[in-house]
Design a protein around this motif. Structure first.
Motif, short mmCIF file in Angstrom:
data_model
loop_
_atom_site.label_atom_id
_atom_site.label_comp_id
_atom_site.label_asym_id
_atom_site.label_seq_id
_atom_site.Cartn_x
_atom_site.Cartn_y
_atom_site.Cartn_z
N ALA A 305 32.70 48.81 52.36
CA ALA A 305 32.87 48.55 51.37
C ALA A 305 34.13 47.40 50.21
N MET A 306 35.34 48.52 51.78
CA MET A 306 36.15 47.11 51.26
C MET A 306 35.71 46.24 52.48
N GLU A 307 35.17 46.49 53.44
CA GLU A 307 35.12 44.87 54.30
C GLU A 307 34.18 43.65 53.91
N ASN A 308 33.27 44.71 53.17
CA ASN A 308 31.97 43.54 53.18
C ASN A 308 31.75 43.22 51.38
N GLU A 309 31.45 44.28 50.17
CA GLU A 309 32.11 43.77 48.99
C GLU A 309 32.82 43.58 48.71
N TRP A 310 33.61 44.12 49.02
CA TRP A 310 35.80 43.55 48.68
C TRP A 310 35.36 42.15 48.73
N LYS A 311 35.08 41.85 50.34
CA LYS A 311 35.22 39.89 51.23
C LYS A 311 34.57 39.54 50.13
N TYR A 312 32.97 40.33 49.33
CA TYR A 312 32.47 38.99 49.06
C TYR A 312 32.83 39.51 47.54
N LEU A 313 33.19 39.74 46.72
CA LEU A 313 33.98 39.40 45.93
C LEU A 313 35.20 38.45 45.93
N GLN A 314 35.65 38.65 47.03
CA GLN A 314 36.78 37.98 46.50
C GLN A 314 36.47 36.31 46.74
N ASP A 315 35.65 35.94 47.25
CA ASP A 315 35.02 35.18 46.95
C ASP A 315 34.71 33.99 45.91
N GLN A 316 34.25 35.30 44.60
CA GLN A 316 33.62 34.85 43.52
C GLN A 316 35.06 35.10 42.81
N LEU A 317 36.46 35.91 43.06
CA LEU A 317 36.88 35.95 41.65
C LEU A 317 38.52 35.34 42.19
N GLY A 318 38.41 35.15 43.73
CA GLY A 318 39.86 35.23 44.06
C GLY A 318 40.74 35.63 45.18
N ASN A 319 41.83 35.42 45.40
CA ASN A 319 42.77 36.51 45.20
C ASN A 319 43.40 37.23 45.41
N ASP A 320 44.20 35.98 43.92
CA ASP A 320 45.49 36.90 43.10
C ASP A 320 44.47 38.16 42.14
N VAL A 321 43.00 37.56 42.12
CA VAL A 321 42.01 38.70 41.10
C VAL A 321 42.14 40.24 42.22
N MET A 322 41.77 40.05 43.58
CA MET A 322 41.15 40.61 44.54
C MET A 322 42.81 41.49 45.09
N ALA A 323 43.53 40.88 44.44
CA ALA A 323 44.58 41.41 44.80
C ALA A 323 45.16 42.47 44.00
N ARG A 324 45.48 42.23 42.57
CA ARG A 324 45.55 43.04 41.60
C ARG A 324 44.99 44.11 41.72
N LEU A 325 43.44 44.28 42.08
CA LEU A 325 42.25 45.19 41.97
C LEU A 325 43.44 45.97 43.38
N LYS A 326 43.63 45.43 43.41
CA LYS A 326 43.50 46.39 45.33
C LYS A 326 44.90 46.99 45.29
N LYS A 327 46.08 46.57 44.26
CA LYS A 327 47.39 47.30 43.89
C LYS A 327 46.91 48.50 42.82
N ALA A 328 45.76 48.25 41.89
CA ALA A 328 46.00 49.01 40.52
C ALA A 328 44.57 49.99 41.44
N SER A 329 43.79 50.10 42.81
CA SER A 329 42.90 50.83 43.21
C SER A 329 43.75 52.36 43.72
N SER A 330 42.35 53.01 43.71
CA SER A 330 42.93 54.22 44.56
C SER A 330 43.63 53.92 45.86
N PRO A 331 44.47 55.07 46.17
CA PRO A 331 45.43 54.95 46.81
C PRO A 331 45.01 55.30 48.33
N LYS A 332 43.50 55.28 48.80
CA LYS A 332 43.17 55.63 49.82
C LYS A 332 42.60 54.48 50.47
N ASN A 333 42.27 53.54 49.26
CA ASN A 333 42.06 52.43 49.93
C ASN A 333 43.92 51.45 50.97
#
Length: 333
Positions: A305-333
């Motif tokens: 999921a991290m390698e594929n769909e997260w990368k897909y959404l990064q193209d849709q939403l941009g680096n800043d939004v995905m960085a916020r999501l990564k910071k907020a997400s489960s520590p297992k990520n």
């Protein structure tokens, strides 16, 4: 004269006893049955609305999809045909809404509430996207974590992925992120709308289904053999209100409507987790095999999921939004 005077006094009294303006009648709808968290949330909202906005609103409540499935109701909320509805993110309308289904943002209820709940990490992002579509988000309604269900009679348990997925026809919702997630995990994906899932499982058009929270497993229990707790996403919906309709309300109406919505949202977040435990017990009692993958198996799914769909959404939403999501997400990520 006395009778005429009495009639006049009565008429004046009746005139001033009526509201100074007519009630605002509106439709509140969703596509799920009474057993779903949407229904008690709607009841809580209507009860609170009657209490805080006495005489201001008349609600015409529709449940169970009698106004169309949730994708239709989403589009109707955009144009104001349905002023208020509980709906999932329709990424066919705006691909950015795939963020709602992003895998492994949350692994537990505490993280889910922090990310998706009232005042959560993605609230401002959701409001921004929905506002562009003519919708005001009053809040999010939690459902549960989703997994994979195999149809009755199919004893395969695809947990070692991608090897176990070979030859398995798996229903996914007709949205990009669903296809990406399960194609990359090795499944043969079959995009189908929710309304066709039960029949597809029954007839064997598909071998299993994804994006399956416990309430839906119970609903389809007679066509399901096993339930695999991949917990690959957290299902939640929007309390969506048409912007133009809301803006036409008086300030007082807007305020009490918002108060009632806040009350309903708070209720849903407290009650959904309790319902989750109840659904799992019912699924177990129905004879459906519940499978919990090992941490090693889940780690492989999460990495995909991290390698594929997260990368897909990064193209849709941009680096800043995905960085916020990564910071907020489960520590297992």
């Amino acid at each position: 004269m006395n009778k005429l005077l009495a009639c006049a006094v009565t008429a004046i009294g009746l005139q001033f006893s009526q509201p100074l303006h007519a009630e605002e009648s509106f439709i509140l709808s969703h596509a799920l049955p009474e057993a779903h968290i949407f229904h008690p949330t709607a009841k809580t909202f209507m009860k609170s609305l009657a209490k805080t906005c006495s005489g201001e609103f008349n609600v015409e409540y529709h449940l169970g999809g009698d106004l169309g499935d949730w994708t239709v109701q989403f589009e109707q909320a955009m144009v104001g045909v349905i002023p208020a509805t509980f709906v999932f993110a329709n990424s066919e309308v705006d691909p950015r809404l795939d963020v709602s289904f992003l895998g492994y943002v949350a692994d537990d209820w505490e993280t889910a509430r922090k990310v998706y709940g009232p005042g959560g990490d993605v609230e401002s992002l959701y409001k921004e996207i929905l506002s562009d579509l003519g919708i005001r988000m009053m809040g999010t309604i939690p459902v549960d974590f989703g997994g994979i269900a195999m149809r009755k009679g199919d004893t395969r348990i695809p947990v070692n992925l991608p090897s176990d997925a070979s030859g398995v026809k798996l229903r996914v919702p007709p949205m990009p992120i669903g296809r990406i997630r399960f194609e990359k995990l090795g499944f043969s994906v079959v995009p189908l709308p929710f309304s066709e899932v039960y029949t597809a499982l029954q007839l064997g058009t598909v071998d299993g289904r994804t994006f399956a929270p416990p309430a839906e497993i119970w609903q389809m229990r007679d066509v399901i053999e096993s339930y695999i707790l991949t917990n690959d996403y957290f299902e939640h919906a929007f309390f969506a209100v048409n912007n133009a309709w809301f803006d036409k309300l008086s300030k007082a109406q807007q305020a009490c409507f918002t108060t009632a919505a806040d009350t309903a949202i708070a209720f849903s977040w407290s009650d959904a987790q309790r319902q989750s435990k109840d659904w799992m017990e019912k699924i177990k009692d129905a004879g459906i095999k519940i499978v919990k993958p090992t941490e090693t198996q889940l780690k492989a799914i999460r990495a995909s999921a991290m390698e594929n769909e997260w990368k897909y959404l990064q193209d849709q939403l941009g680096n800043d939004v995905m960085a916020r999501l990564k910071k907020a997400s489960s520590p297992k990520n």
